[in-house]
Scaffold this active site. Structure first.
Site, PDB file in Angstrom:
ATOM      1  N   CYS A  41       0.841  -1.183   0.121  1.00  0.00           N
ATOM      2  CA  CYS A  41       0.044   0.049   0.059  1.00  0.00           C
ATOM      3  C   CYS A  41       0.649   1.164  -0.007  1.00  0.00           C
ATOM      4  O   CYS A  41       2.058   1.250   0.554  1.00  0.00           O
ATOM      5  CB  CYS A  41      -0.874  -0.155   0.990  1.00  0.00           C
ATOM      6  SG  CYS A  41      -2.194  -1.495   1.513  1.00  0.00           S
ATOM      7  N   CYS A  45      -3.068   4.848   2.627  1.00  0.00           N
ATOM      8  CA  CYS A  45      -4.090   4.004   2.215  1.00  0.00           C
ATOM      9  C   CYS A  45      -5.278   4.177   3.170  1.00  0.00           C
ATOM     10  O   CYS A  45      -5.075   4.171   4.405  1.00  0.00           O
ATOM     11  CB  CYS A  45      -3.641   2.699   2.185  1.00  0.00           C
ATOM     12  SG  CYS A  45      -4.879   1.674   1.463  1.00  0.00           S
ATOM     13  N   CYS A  72      -2.024  -2.980  -3.704  1.00  0.00           N
ATOM     14  CA  CYS A  72      -3.630  -2.869  -2.933  1.00  0.00           C
ATOM     15  C   CYS A  72      -4.525  -2.422  -3.985  1.00  0.00           C
ATOM     16  O   CYS A  72      -4.195  -1.526  -4.786  1.00  0.00           O
ATOM     17  CB  CYS A  72      -3.258  -1.919  -1.761  1.00  0.00           C
ATOM     18  SG  CYS A  72      -4.987  -1.626  -1.154  1.00  0.00           S
ATOM     19  N   CYS A  75      -5.844   1.538  -2.502  1.00  0.00           N
ATOM     20  CA  CYS A  75      -4.954   2.741  -2.873  1.00  0.00           C
ATOM     21  C   CYS A  75      -4.117   2.809  -4.082  1.00  0.00           C
ATOM     22  O   CYS A  75      -3.617   3.922  -4.379  1.00  0.00           O
ATOM     23  CB  CYS A  75      -3.966   3.168  -1.782  1.00  0.00           C
ATOM     24  SG  CYS A  75      -2.814   1.633  -1.445  1.00  0.00           S
TER      25      CYS A  75
END
Length: 360
Positions: A41, A45, A72, A75
């Site tokens: 991430c 995030c 991810c 994000c």
């Protein structure tokens, strides 16, 4: 409250990184992986933070990928999904513009979404996030721009309405001031019947030209050559009569030069701003930025209710013809870097330095 943007210092130790993760601080160039989920991430995030023992830190998405982590989905740390969305919206905008250019009906939201491969409601959300407006508003803005261009060329209102693809001439007369920032007649005349008085002065940033109508200052331009500055003004007001300064214009030039010597507070002058309703919204927001501070295009767009309208805001800044009084020089990139300025980046840098009390 706005302030000069500064990059958040990037922590180097695990404790500071962990605290930044919990606060959701955006740390450029740093990422964290969640071992239990196998995802990487970006800092900031919105996902629920992992347990500390499950967090690993990386300097790039590629480094995390080599360690077995995948991006991810929330994000989008690699920016791949955002790039796909942006490309789909650009294609939709191009389709709308092509239809308008060919005099054809604008594609429906369903047609645009289907071509992009998204559900109708999902594509509407994506378009609004990327473009800052809905497809309908984008199409309306495009018609308004085409109408303004057609009127500025001196054509009849009825012909300009047809060329812009606006269905009703009466609507233009009813809503013209809201759409164009001026009545259709004023737009068509390109300043015909108006007198713009101009004066020049030399200040710390070079040559300054001020143009003034009976309503107020319509131009403050910076440059190196009087003829070039006059030509720029004539291009904006092709039918206006440009005459030498009177006392009011000379006084305005003096105020501009004084302000450039000591740029504190707003440059308070009566203004005659000519632009669309959206442009004037942006210009008024620019005037609210305090001297000595900056904001970025995305933040300014957010204040105007357009969280993804940074590009539209940047275009409105570029169309500003009244330097200093409408301080577009106070808008910078998100990372604090200087971006385009109509009168040159060296002048933008010098203005910001002067406002902050540094050497020009």
């Amino acid at each position: 409250m706005r302030d000069t943007p500064e990059l958040i210092p990037i922590p180097s130790d695990d404790e500071a990184l962990w605290q930044a993760l919990l606060r959701r601080d955006p740390l450029p160039g740093r990422f964290y992986g969640v071992t239990t989920q196998g995802v990487v991430c970006r800092f900031g995030c919105p996902a629920r933070p992992p347990l500390r023992r499950h967090a690993r830190y990386f300097s790039s998405v590629a480094e995390a990928g080599e360690a077995g982590f995948r991006p991810c989905l929330r994000c989008d740390p690699a920016g791949e999904r955002a790039a796909i969305h942006a490309a789909a919206v650009r294609a939709a905008c191009a389709a709308i513009e092509a239809a308008a250019e060919a005099g054809e009906p604008v594609p429906s939201l369903a047609a645009l979404a289907g071509k992009a491969g998204y559900a109708r409601h999902h594509f509407l959300r994506l378009f609004r996030e990327v473009a800052g407006v809905t497809p309908h508003a984008f199409s309306a803005a495009l018609r308004t721009r085409r109408l303004g261009d057609a009127l500025a060329s001196g054509g009849r209102v009825v012909d300009a309405v047809a060329e812009a693809g606006i269905g009703s001439e009466s609507r233009v007369y009813e809503d013209g001031a809201r759409m164009l920032g001026m009545t259709p007649g004023v737009a068509r005349r390109g300043g015909a019947g108006e007198v713009i008085r101009v004066a020049f002065g030399n200040g710390p940033l070079g040559l300054v030209m001020v143009g003034m109508t009976g309503r107020g200052v319509c131009a403050i331009e910076l440059g190196d050559d009087q003829a070039a500055l006059r030509a720029s003004l004539a291009a904006r007001f092709p039918q206006a009569r440009i005459e030498p300064a009177d006392e009011a214009v000379r006084a305005a030039v003096a105020r501009v030069l004084d302000w450039m010597e000591e740029p504190r507070g707003a440059l308070d002058l009566p203004l005659d701003l000519r632009g669309t309703a959206f442009q004037r919204r942006v210009w008024e927001a620019l005037r609210a930025i305090p001297s000595g501070t900056t904001t970025d295009y995305a933040a300014l767009a957010g204040e105007l209710g357009l969280p993804r309208g940074a590009r539209a805001v940047a275009r409105a800044c570029a169309d500003n013809g009244v330097a200093l009084a409408v301080p577009c020089h106070r808008v910078v990139g998100r990372d604090g870097s200087l971006r385009g300025y109509r009168w040159g980046l060296p002048r933008k840098a010098a203005l910001l330095a002067r406002e902050r009390g540094g050497a020009a």
